[in-house]
Design a protein around this motif. Structure first.
Motif, PDB file in Angstrom:
ATOM      1  N   THR A  85     -14.405  -0.348   5.223  1.00  0.00           N
ATOM      2  CA  THR A  85     -14.905   0.863   4.575  1.00  0.00           C
ATOM      3  C   THR A  85     -15.884   1.568   5.506  1.00  0.00           C
ATOM      4  O   THR A  85     -16.341   0.997   6.508  1.00  0.00           O
ATOM      5  CB  THR A  85     -15.619   0.526   3.257  1.00  0.00           C
ATOM      6  N   PHE A 139      -7.908   4.311   5.057  1.00  0.00           N
ATOM      7  CA  PHE A 139      -6.448   4.321   5.039  1.00  0.00           C
ATOM      8  C   PHE A 139      -5.915   5.338   6.037  1.00  0.00           C
ATOM      9  O   PHE A 139      -6.626   6.223   6.484  1.00  0.00           O
ATOM     10  CB  PHE A 139      -5.908   4.629   3.635  1.00  0.00           C
ATOM     11  N   SER A 144      -2.443   6.649   1.407  1.00  0.00           N
ATOM     12  CA  SER A 144      -3.416   6.514   0.324  1.00  0.00           C
ATOM     13  C   SER A 144      -4.006   5.107   0.362  1.00  0.00           C
ATOM     14  O   SER A 144      -3.497   4.219   1.055  1.00  0.00           O
ATOM     15  CB  SER A 144      -2.762   6.763  -1.036  1.00  0.00           C
ATOM     16  N   ARG A 145      -5.078   4.911  -0.390  1.00  0.00           N
ATOM     17  CA  ARG A 145      -5.656   3.583  -0.551  1.00  0.00           C
ATOM     18  C   ARG A 145      -5.154   2.914  -1.827  1.00  0.00           C
ATOM     19  O   ARG A 145      -5.718   1.932  -2.296  1.00  0.00           O
ATOM     20  CB  ARG A 145      -7.188   3.669  -0.570  1.00  0.00           C
ATOM     21  N   THR A 146      -4.066   3.436  -2.372  1.00  0.00           N
ATOM     22  CA  THR A 146      -3.507   2.912  -3.617  1.00  0.00           C
ATOM     23  C   THR A 146      -2.675   1.666  -3.358  1.00  0.00           C
ATOM     24  O   THR A 146      -1.754   1.680  -2.528  1.00  0.00           O
ATOM     25  CB  THR A 146      -2.632   3.976  -4.301  1.00  0.00           C
ATOM     26  N   ARG A 175      -0.973  -0.402 -10.506  1.00  0.00           N
ATOM     27  CA  ARG A 175      -1.454   0.356  -9.361  1.00  0.00           C
ATOM     28  C   ARG A 175      -2.965   0.462  -9.462  1.00  0.00           C
ATOM     29  O   ARG A 175      -3.531   0.513 -10.556  1.00  0.00           O
ATOM     30  CB  ARG A 175      -0.818   1.737  -9.273  1.00  0.00           C
ATOM     31  N   LEU A 176      -3.611   0.491  -8.300  1.00  0.00           N
ATOM     32  CA  LEU A 176      -5.072   0.573  -8.274  1.00  0.00           C
ATOM     33  C   LEU A 176      -5.516   1.073  -6.917  1.00  0.00           C
ATOM     34  O   LEU A 176      -4.994   0.644  -5.882  1.00  0.00           O
ATOM     35  CB  LEU A 176      -5.693  -0.805  -8.547  1.00  0.00           C
ATOM     36  N   ASP A 177      -6.490   1.989  -6.909  1.00  0.00           N
ATOM     37  CA  ASP A 177      -7.104   2.417  -5.649  1.00  0.00           C
ATOM     38  C   ASP A 177      -8.121   1.359  -5.219  1.00  0.00           C
ATOM     39  O   ASP A 177      -9.059   1.060  -5.969  1.00  0.00           O
ATOM     40  CB  ASP A 177      -7.800   3.764  -5.827  1.00  0.00           C
ATOM     41  N   HIS A 194     -13.130   2.511  -1.912  1.00  0.00           N
ATOM     42  CA  HIS A 194     -13.731   2.930  -0.635  1.00  0.00           C
ATOM     43  C   HIS A 194     -12.943   2.464   0.596  1.00  0.00           C
ATOM     44  O   HIS A 194     -13.430   2.609   1.727  1.00  0.00           O
ATOM     45  CB  HIS A 194     -15.173   2.432  -0.531  1.00  0.00           C
ATOM     46  N   GLN A 207       0.851  -1.187   0.000  1.00  0.00           N
ATOM     47  CA  GLN A 207       0.000   0.000   0.000  1.00  0.00           C
ATOM     48  C   GLN A 207       0.888   1.239   0.000  1.00  0.00           C
ATOM     49  O   GLN A 207       1.818   1.351   0.793  1.00  0.00           O
ATOM     50  CB  GLN A 207      -0.900   0.009   1.239  1.00  0.00           C
ATOM     51  N   ARG A 208       0.575   2.176  -0.899  1.00  0.00           N
ATOM     52  CA  ARG A 208       1.336   3.414  -0.938  1.00  0.00           C
ATOM     53  C   ARG A 208       1.010   4.271   0.277  1.00  0.00           C
ATOM     54  O   ARG A 208      -0.133   4.325   0.727  1.00  0.00           O
ATOM     55  CB  ARG A 208       1.028   4.207  -2.213  1.00  0.00           C
TER      56      ARG A 208
END
Length: 459
Positions: free
Chosen positions: A344, A315, A291-293, A307-309, A312, A287-288
């Motif tokens: 979430t 984070f 962020s929720r990335t 990469r992907l968010d 919901h 996880q970055r």
């Protein structure tokens, strides 16, 4: 004509003598060009003329303003009894306003003081915990000496790797070209079918972190590596304490890991958030920071490939495990592939389990459980089942909850689990080794596990 003019002038002078400065004389030409003298006298009997001009009204307003200015001047100077009482009333109102302002500021200061007291108490508790840890370290001088020696060897090795011994790097490349089947013990190639978790063994220590950055972190071995460059024996480690966590330490095998000799240090292009990372099929998933990335880092090409968010997902402290550490998104791997454990706002903090595509990171399917994420110390996946650890600090706790994604059923369980060093910040499962990997208060340990109907645990 002259006599009549004199009479008019005398009459005007008489009136002028009575009214004095309230009369005026003006001279002007009429429309025919004749000179006309005009006397203006204020009538003491009438305050205004019916249908008078706006100039008289303006003069009256100006007069009233003059009177008001005089009154204000007397009030300020304190002259006159009436002015004095008005000034007192004005003074009382000012005092009341000042008192209300002082009271408001005093209340705000009290609130600030209470807030500061709370912060001081929190810092005192943290200081007490650090003091206990320092005392514990002082009582084990031999272990500290060994750890320092290991750190010294690791630093020397890193200096040699980066600046001096290039032949050592070439030798490592040659070793990596050997087929993985020659490096992996035969007993670890395959394992029996899946089953429910029956027992967890005692923790086995493999390494202790050298500095404060190793208070908590994540370490693992790839259960399904692709190609000979890295194998199941390769060990990966990230120290997760710090604002910009980017270093990924790579060790050839568990022996070199225990001695503190990394064969490589990768610097990730984007920082890591907490202890939720994992390795699978020659990729690091993490996880970055803030962020929720989710990111997939190819360990062979040493580059980001996906990469992907996570939709919901909470984070950076919204839905962490009970120990905190921004553990909002926990990535895991088992016999069924790659998973994300998170929550979430819609789930109101309850754990959600999502199966992810290992290449694109897209969510394939999700399940919502009934257990709140911040009520458990940690969680991991085995055979498509979610297991949660009740406490991260209790030396003798349990794995207390199980959710089966195949049947959508959950149940309370009580499998004994030990936090030997009393601060367990990471628990992950490796299905190739049939072990749990954990990071317990500077200590990197493994646990043997036994699954129902699959025989004894694998070493």
């Amino acid at each position: 004509m002259l006599l009549r003019m004199s009479f008019i002038c005398l009459s005007c002078l008489g009136v002028f003598s009575q009214s004095q400065d309230r009369a005026s004389l003006s001279r002007s030409n009429d429309p025919t060009g004749r000179c006309v003298y005009t006397f203006t006298v204020v009538n003491p009997q009438e305050s205004s003329c019916p249908g008078g001009s706006s100039k008289s009204e303006t003069d009256e307003i100006r007069t009233r303003l003059t009177l008001l200015e005089g009154l204000v001047s007397r009030l300020i100077a304190g002259g006159g009894s009436g002015a004095s009482s008005g000034g007192l009333r004005h003074s009382d109102e000012s005092v009341q306003e000042a008192y209300a302002q002082v009271t408001k500021e005093r209340n705000q200061l009290q609130l600030d003081q209470e807030h500061l007291n709370t912060q001081v108490q929190r810092l005192q508790r943290t200081l007490a915990e650090l003091s206990l840890e320092a005392e514990d370290l002082r009582q084990r001088p031999c272990e500290q000496m060994n750890t320092s020696a290991g750190a010294l060897h690791e630093n020397r090795h890193l200096r040699g790797y980066h600046f001096k011994n290039t032949s050592y790097q070439e030798m490592k490349a040659e070793v990596r070209e050997v087929p993985a089947s020659h490096l992996i013990p035969a007993g670890n190639h395959s394992f029996a079918g899946c089953g429910e978790l029956v027992s967890v063994g005692d923790p086995v220590l493999h390494r202790k972190a050298d500095g404060i950055t190793g208070k908590y972190g994540v370490w693992f071995q790839d259960p399904d590596p692709e190609g000979p460059y890295y194998t199941r024996q390769t060990v990966w480690r990230i120290d997760a304490v710090g604002k910009e966590v980017r270093q990924l330490f790579v060790y050839e095998d568990m022996d070199q890991f225990s001695k503190g000799f990394p064969m490589k240090v990768l610097v990730l292009s984007e920082p890591v958030e907490s202890t939720g990372a994992t390795v699978y099929q020659n990729s690091l998933y993490y996880q970055r920071r803030r962020s929720r990335t989710l990111l997939r880092y190819n360990l062979t090409s040493e580059s980001l490939e996906a990469r992907l968010d996570l939709p919901h997902a909470g984070f950076h402290g919204q839905y962490p495990y009970s120990w905190g550490g921004y553990t909002d998104i926990d990535l895991a791997v088992d016999e069924h592939g790659l998973w994300a454990i998170y929550s979430t706002s819609k789930a109101k903090g309850a754990i959600i389990v999502s199966q992810l595509d290992p290449q694109s990171l897209e969510v394939r399917r999700s399940w919502e459980t009934k257990i709140r994420k911040n009520s458990v110390g940690n969680a991991f996946m085995i055979c498509g089942r979610l297991y949660t650890v009740a406490s991260y600090t209790s030396p003798n706790t349990t794995i207390s909850y199980m959710f089966d994604t195949l049947t959508n059923e959950s149940q309370a369980i009580a499998v004994p689990f030990k936090n030997k060093y009393r601060y367990n910040s990471m628990v992950d499962y490796n299905h190739a080794q049939r072990k749990l990997y954990a990071w317990d208060n500077f200590h990197m340990v493994t646990y043997d596990v036994r699954l129902g109907g699959t025989g004894q645990s694998r070493s």
